[in-house]
Design a protein around this motif. Structure first.
Motif, PDB file in Angstrom:
ATOM      1  N   LEU A 474       0.865  -1.231   0.008  1.00 48.93           N
ATOM      2  CA  LEU A 474      -0.075  -0.034  -0.064  1.00 48.93           C
ATOM      3  C   LEU A 474       0.811   1.217  -0.041  1.00 48.93           C
ATOM      4  CD1 LEU A 474      -3.129   0.606   0.106  1.00 48.93           C
ATOM      5  CD2 LEU A 474      -2.812   1.193   2.566  1.00 48.93           C
ATOM      6  N   ASP A 475       0.545   2.358  -0.817  1.00 51.71           N
ATOM      7  CA  ASP A 475       0.939   3.645  -0.685  1.00 51.71           C
ATOM      8  C   ASP A 475       0.622   4.386   0.234  1.00 51.71           C
ATOM      9  OD1 ASP A 475       2.951   5.534  -1.930  1.00 51.71           O
ATOM     10  OD2 ASP A 475       0.767   6.375  -2.542  1.00 51.71           O
ATOM     11  N   GLU A 476       1.155   4.867   1.200  1.00 49.27           N
ATOM     12  CA  GLU A 476       0.761   5.412   2.176  1.00 49.27           C
ATOM     13  C   GLU A 476       0.026   6.839   1.986  1.00 49.27           C
ATOM     14  OE1 GLU A 476       2.190   7.121   6.762  1.00 49.27           O
ATOM     15  OE2 GLU A 476       3.545   5.897   5.382  1.00 49.27           O
ATOM     16  N   LEU A 477       0.661   7.439   0.947  1.00 49.43           N
ATOM     17  CA  LEU A 477       0.119   8.911   0.693  1.00 49.43           C
ATOM     18  C   LEU A 477      -1.144   8.776   0.090  1.00 49.43           C
ATOM     19  CD1 LEU A 477       0.492  11.969   0.644  1.00 49.43           C
ATOM     20  CD2 LEU A 477       1.865  11.694  -1.566  1.00 49.43           C
ATOM     21  N   THR A 478      -1.252   7.918  -0.925  1.00 42.25           N
ATOM     22  CA  THR A 478      -2.354   7.888  -1.881  1.00 42.25           C
ATOM     23  C   THR A 478      -3.444   6.865  -1.586  1.00 42.25           C
ATOM     24  OG1 THR A 478      -1.616   6.509  -3.414  1.00 42.25           O
ATOM     25  CG2 THR A 478      -1.049   8.953  -4.063  1.00 42.25           C
ATOM     26  N   GLN A 479      -2.977   5.909  -0.809  1.00 44.88           N
ATOM     27  CA  GLN A 479      -3.720   4.690  -0.199  1.00 44.88           C
ATOM     28  C   GLN A 479      -4.119   3.823  -1.469  1.00 44.88           C
ATOM     29  OE1 GLN A 479      -4.700   3.948   3.071  1.00 44.88           O
ATOM     30  NE2 GLN A 479      -2.841   5.202   3.092  1.00 44.88           N
ATOM     31  N   LEU A 480      -3.283   3.970  -2.495  1.00 45.47           N
ATOM     32  CA  LEU A 480      -3.394   3.128  -3.829  1.00 45.47           C
ATOM     33  C   LEU A 480      -2.289   2.005  -3.558  1.00 45.47           C
ATOM     34  CD1 LEU A 480      -3.358   5.675  -6.806  1.00 45.47           C
ATOM     35  CD2 LEU A 480      -5.588   4.487  -5.680  1.00 45.47           C
ATOM     36  N   VAL A 481      -2.747   0.869  -4.033  1.00 44.57           N
ATOM     37  CA  VAL A 481      -1.588  -0.166  -4.086  1.00 44.57           C
ATOM     38  C   VAL A 481      -0.323   0.384  -4.960  1.00 44.57           C
ATOM     39  CG1 VAL A 481      -3.181  -2.055  -3.968  1.00 44.57           C
ATOM     40  CG2 VAL A 481      -2.326  -1.322  -6.379  1.00 44.57           C
ATOM     41  N   ASN A 482       0.819  -0.184  -4.645  1.00 43.23           N
ATOM     42  CA  ASN A 482       2.046   0.400  -4.890  1.00 43.23           C
ATOM     43  C   ASN A 482       2.645  -0.511  -6.381  1.00 43.23           C
ATOM     44  OD1 ASN A 482       3.218  -2.059  -3.958  1.00 43.23           O
ATOM     45  ND2 ASN A 482       3.774  -1.009  -2.194  1.00 43.23           N
ATOM     46  N   ARG A 483       3.628   0.158  -6.763  1.00 42.82           N
ATOM     47  CA  ARG A 483       4.170  -0.480  -7.737  1.00 42.82           C
ATOM     48  C   ARG A 483       4.433  -2.336  -7.465  1.00 42.82           C
ATOM     49  NH1 ARG A 483       8.401   2.434 -12.119  1.00 42.82           N
ATOM     50  NH2 ARG A 483       8.809   0.535 -13.372  1.00 42.82           N
ATOM     51  N   ARG A 484       4.985  -2.387  -6.537  1.00 44.26           N
ATOM     52  CA  ARG A 484       5.315  -3.839  -6.228  1.00 44.26           C
ATOM     53  C   ARG A 484       4.090  -4.722  -6.586  1.00 44.26           C
ATOM     54  NH1 ARG A 484       7.341  -6.149  -0.578  1.00 44.26           N
ATOM     55  NH2 ARG A 484       7.580  -8.263  -1.141  1.00 44.26           N
ATOM     56  N   TYR A 485       3.026  -4.304  -5.785  1.00 45.68           N
ATOM     57  CA  TYR A 485       1.837  -5.170  -6.000  1.00 45.68           C
ATOM     58  C   TYR A 485       1.098  -4.987  -7.434  1.00 45.68           C
ATOM     59  CZ  TYR A 485      -3.085  -6.614  -5.116  1.00 45.68           C
ATOM     60  OH  TYR A 485      -4.244  -7.227  -5.470  1.00 45.68           O
ATOM     61  N   PHE A 486       1.301  -3.965  -8.040  1.00 43.15           N
ATOM     62  CA  PHE A 486       0.924  -3.809  -9.402  1.00 43.15           C
ATOM     63  C   PHE A 486       1.600  -4.813 -10.164  1.00 43.15           C
ATOM     64  CE2 PHE A 486       2.025  -2.270 -13.574  1.00 43.15           C
ATOM     65  CZ  PHE A 486       0.842  -2.196 -14.240  1.00 43.15           C
ATOM     66  N   GLN A 487       2.942  -5.159 -10.120  1.00 44.89           N
ATOM     67  CA  GLN A 487       3.702  -6.040 -10.790  1.00 44.89           C
ATOM     68  C   GLN A 487       3.326  -7.340 -10.680  1.00 44.89           C
ATOM     69  OE1 GLN A 487       7.604  -4.865  -9.526  1.00 44.89           O
ATOM     70  NE2 GLN A 487       8.003  -3.538 -11.318  1.00 44.89           N
ATOM     71  N   THR A 488       2.989  -7.784  -9.426  1.00 41.51           N
ATOM     72  CA  THR A 488       2.286  -9.159  -8.972  1.00 41.51           C
ATOM     73  C   THR A 488       0.931  -9.045  -9.657  1.00 41.51           C
ATOM     74  OG1 THR A 488       3.618  -9.117  -6.799  1.00 41.51           O
ATOM     75  CG2 THR A 488       1.768 -10.716  -7.247  1.00 41.51           C
ATOM     76  N   GLY A 526       2.396  19.444  -2.883  1.00 36.76           N
ATOM     77  CA  GLY A 526       2.630  18.351  -3.788  1.00 36.76           C
ATOM     78  C   GLY A 526       1.926  17.233  -3.312  1.00 36.76           C
ATOM     79  N   ASP A 527       1.666  16.936  -1.986  1.00 41.93           N
ATOM     80  CA  ASP A 527       1.358  15.553  -1.602  1.00 41.93           C
ATOM     81  C   ASP A 527      -0.319  15.781  -1.670  1.00 41.93           C
ATOM     82  OD1 ASP A 527       3.774  14.668  -0.979  1.00 41.93           O
ATOM     83  OD2 ASP A 527       3.724  15.063   1.133  1.00 41.93           O
ATOM     84  N   GLU A 528      -0.757  16.754  -1.597  1.00 42.17           N
ATOM     85  CA  GLU A 528      -2.122  17.168  -1.584  1.00 42.17           C
ATOM     86  C   GLU A 528      -2.384  17.126  -3.001  1.00 42.17           C
ATOM     87  OE1 GLU A 528      -6.090  17.833  -0.845  1.00 42.17           O
ATOM     88  OE2 GLU A 528      -4.447  17.385   0.702  1.00 42.17           O
ATOM     89  N   CYS A 529      -1.642  17.256  -3.860  1.00 36.14           N
ATOM     90  CA  CYS A 529      -1.921  17.491  -5.373  1.00 36.14           C
ATOM     91  C   CYS A 529      -2.086  15.902  -5.896  1.00 36.14           C
ATOM     92  CB  CYS A 529      -0.763  17.956  -6.122  1.00 36.14           C
ATOM     93  SG  CYS A 529      -1.113  17.826  -7.720  1.00 36.14           S
ATOM     94  N   LEU A 530      -0.995  14.988  -5.258  1.00 38.29           N
ATOM     95  CA  LEU A 530      -1.037  13.574  -5.521  1.00 38.29           C
ATOM     96  C   LEU A 530      -2.313  12.864  -5.116  1.00 38.29           C
ATOM     97  CD1 LEU A 530       2.542  12.735  -4.821  1.00 38.29           C
ATOM     98  CD2 LEU A 530       1.512  12.618  -7.088  1.00 38.29           C
TER      99      LEU A 530
END
Length: 672
Positions: A474-488, A526-530
């Motif tokens: 999990l990507d802490e900032l956006t609460q989306l899954v991260n690249r590692r999970y995406f690749q799996t 920038g974080d809020e933008c993301l």
């Protein structure tokens, strides 16, 4: 200096790097093109090109301490060398760039990865053997030593030469397949047929009176091989699984050898090139003259040498030329490719410029260490096999070596926990030692002879494993899954789409000029933008005109909204989601969907419109020609119906190329 060095120096020396147009002006001027030609190619006004060029010449004059203009640009700088200060600047820039583009060491190393370390002369010997008619290559090494990465390169070479390729993984075969030799050989022939896109015709060639082995050989000799216009490279992966079934292995392994022997006298068999991949010694009582492992080319993948570890460190942006850090790392993990790569990944990606290697190695054997998540899987495995755990306990608690029962020794070697010395043909004389000091120190804390693990400890490990898997995905900032999970997830969806012959589409979304936005308005903005853009992408998926045909997964925490959730066993089970949104990089997002290209384009356009509608103001006085006065995104879209023998990297590469074109064409657009 070369033009590449000049571009790199300017990127490193300028806080905002170089724009695409600036780099184009530099490279075109180096080639002697006029401002008019450059303006035409870039689709910009000539006056704007001249203005940007004048700024570049001023920057280069400051860096070189000589007046630079368009007419003397190449002549002057081509005779210059990077100063020590500039070399250090470029080195630091490369380190930072490396940290951003790191690859988590999981599975085989992709063909386009800069982190693959060749082990001469192994690759060239394997390529040469594969080119021989009727050849057999036996690749043997413990887990995590690079077998799959070598096989990937063998297959790529085979395809380049116009060969057909088929890979079968015995680990994927149902248990029922090993019920009898007949079932097993029919499964083999049916799967090879399917991979070659040939209609299975087993009943036409299978004759009970002749037996399964002869029928299987006839099927290859009279149907499969004649149907091919070029040689077939057949990779049999995880052959160890066949070893578990002695009756099948005792018949199948001599059959494989007979195919190799037939190639010497029957021309059609020369088309078959076999690659056998396995982790342990065969314990099936076959005659030496019947074993397939004493023919052709046998490859034992060795650990990395010190020079190879230093090479890999350099590719991670580290200067280990003095050898001290390489020695320290190898003293703990040896030359195990996976353990070395994992150390470098964490060292560089998580503050390698600020912390020293000693700290990482001091924590290596603790629960806070980078290897704990990986090693605790062994703890659970050894707990399930007490006999194996007892044997390993003996090995790690002796100061010299231990002689183990051969079956236990070979199994521990196959999973990479021990090294074996001595005559492999005489198991009773084999000497066992820990594969590396990390294993000795770590497992001493968690193994106790005859009472390895109490139930509460094992349950705690299982729960911890599940929690860490969730958190690490999990990507802490956006609460989306991260690249590692995406690749799996991509690997799994790729295989499913290949089996079902359904399209799979990838959208890569990049925030335009985000680094400048971050620098201008600050990290908090920038974080809020993301976060805003992440939520906008998710809302676009949920409210897309096509949302009746798919559902969206934001994270893997909730079982009702996840693409995959962790079951009580700690494995994956599929849910109904068919779209995954992930944070792919710093300011990049990835949207993976099982939809056709037209639907993916609609989604991408919807995302572009809605992000622009957010109206996030961006005013950069130093940059003209922005696509809009508000923040925008560029998107690259790619779609394909996967083939089993292809890799997901083809889809990713196509989407990245489309995204690059979108940015080259002026940003704030979708390109397929």
């Amino acid at each position: 200096m070369t033009i590449d060095e000049i571009v790199l120096l300017l990127k490193a020396s300028q806080a905002n790097g170089l724009t695409t147009l600036q780099e184009l002006i530099l490279r075109s001027s180096w080639e002697g093109k006029t401002y008019a030609n450059i303006a035409c190619e870039a689709d910009y006004g000539e006056e704007r090109v001249k203005k940007i060029a004048a700024h570049l010449w001023q920057l280069l004059s400051c860096l070189s301490k000589e007046p630079i203009n368009k007419s003397n640009f190449r002549q002057t700088l081509e005779n210059h060398h990077l100063s020590k200060a500039h070399q250090q600047l470029v080195k630091e820039f490369n380190r930072a760039a490396t940290a951003i583009s790191l690859e988590f060491p999981s599975g085989s190393v992709s063909l386009n990865s800069r982190f693959y370390i060749s082990r001469p002369p192994i690759e060239e010997l394997a390529y040469a053997e594969m080119a021989e008619a009727g050849s057999v290559i036996c690749i043997k090494a413990p887990k995590k030593m690079g077998k799959s990465s070598l096989v990937l390169r063998l297959l790529a070479r085979a395809k380049k030469q116009g060969f057909h390729t088929v890979t079968l993984d015995f680990q994927q075969a149902d248990k029922a397949v090993f019920a009898s030799l007949d079932k097993f050989l029919r499964w083999l022939c049916a799967n090879v047929s399917r991979e070659l896109q040939l209609e299975p015709k087993l009943n036409d060639y299978w004759h009970e009176d002749m037996g399964s082995k002869v029928s299987c050989s006839i099927y290859f000799q009279q149907y499969l091989l004649p149907a091919l216009s070029s040689p077939l490279v057949l990779v049999l992966n995880e052959v160890d699984w066949v070893f578990e079934y002695q009756e099948i292995a005792g018949e199948f392994l001599p059959l494989v050898r007979s195919w190799h022997e037939q190639a010497k006298r029957v021309e059609i068999w020369q088309k078959l090139r076999l690659v056998l991949v396995y982790s342990t010694e065969i314990l099936i009582p076959t005659k030496l003259t019947q074993s397939p492992f004493n023919i052709g080319l046998t490859i034992n993948l060795p650990p990395f040498t010190k020079e190879q570890v230093q090479d890999l460190a350099q590719r991670h942006g580290l200067d280990w030329t003095d050898g001290k850090d390489a020695d320290s790392l190898m003293a703990m993990v040896g030359g195990n490719p996976y353990l070395v790569r994992l150390a470098l990944y964490h060292f560089v990606g998580k503050g390698g410029l600020q912390r020293d290697l000693r700290q990482l190695l001091q924590q290596a054997t603790t629960e806070a260490g980078i290897y704990h998540d990986y090693l605790k899987q062994y703890v659970l495995a050894l707990r399930d096999e007490p006999e194996l755990g007892n044997a390993f306990y003996e090995v790690i608690n002796t100061t010299s070596y231990v002689k183990l029962e051969p079956a236990l020794a070979y199994k521990l070697q196959s999973i990479g926990l021990i090294n074996l010395e001595g005559d492999v043909n005489d198991g009773l004389r084999l000497r066992s030692t820990p594969a590396c000091e990390l294993y000795r120190l770590y497992f001493r804390q968690y193994l106790k002879k005859s009472e390895h693990f109490n139930n509460s400890y094992v349950e705690r490990l299982k729960q911890e494993n599940q929690q860490l898997f969730v958190l690490s995905s999990l990507d802490e900032l956006t609460q989306l899954v991260n690249r590692r999970y995406f690749q799996t997830y991509l690997q799994i969806e790729w295989q499913r789409s290949a089996r079902q012959s359904t399209p799979i589409s990838l959208i890569l979304c990049d925030i335009d000029y985000f680094k400048i936005y971050n620098k201008t308005y600050g990290n908090s903005a920038g974080d809020e933008c993301l976060r805003q853009i992440a939520n906008t992408i998710c809302n676009c998926i949920n409210h897309s005109p096509n949302n009746s045909s798919f559902s969206y997964s934001k994270s893997m925490i909730s079982s009702t909204a996840s693409a995959f959730v962790i079951s009580q066993r700690g494995d994956f089970r599929e849910e109904s989601s068919r779209v995954l949104v992930a944070r792919y990089g710093g300011e990049e997002f990835a949207i993976l969907a099982q939809v056709e290209i037209t639907v993916a384009m609609d989604i991408a356009e919807h995302i572009r419109d809605q992000v622009k509608a957010l109206g996030i103001k961006c005013e950069y006085p130093s940059i003209g020609g922005l696509p809009a006065a508000v923040l925008t995104v560029s998107l690259g879209v790619a779609s394909v119906i996967p083939a089993i023998e292809t890799e997901p990297a083809t889809l990713v590469n196509a989407a990245e190329e489309a995204l690059y074109k979108a940015k080259r064409k002026g940003r704030d657009r979708v390109v397929v």
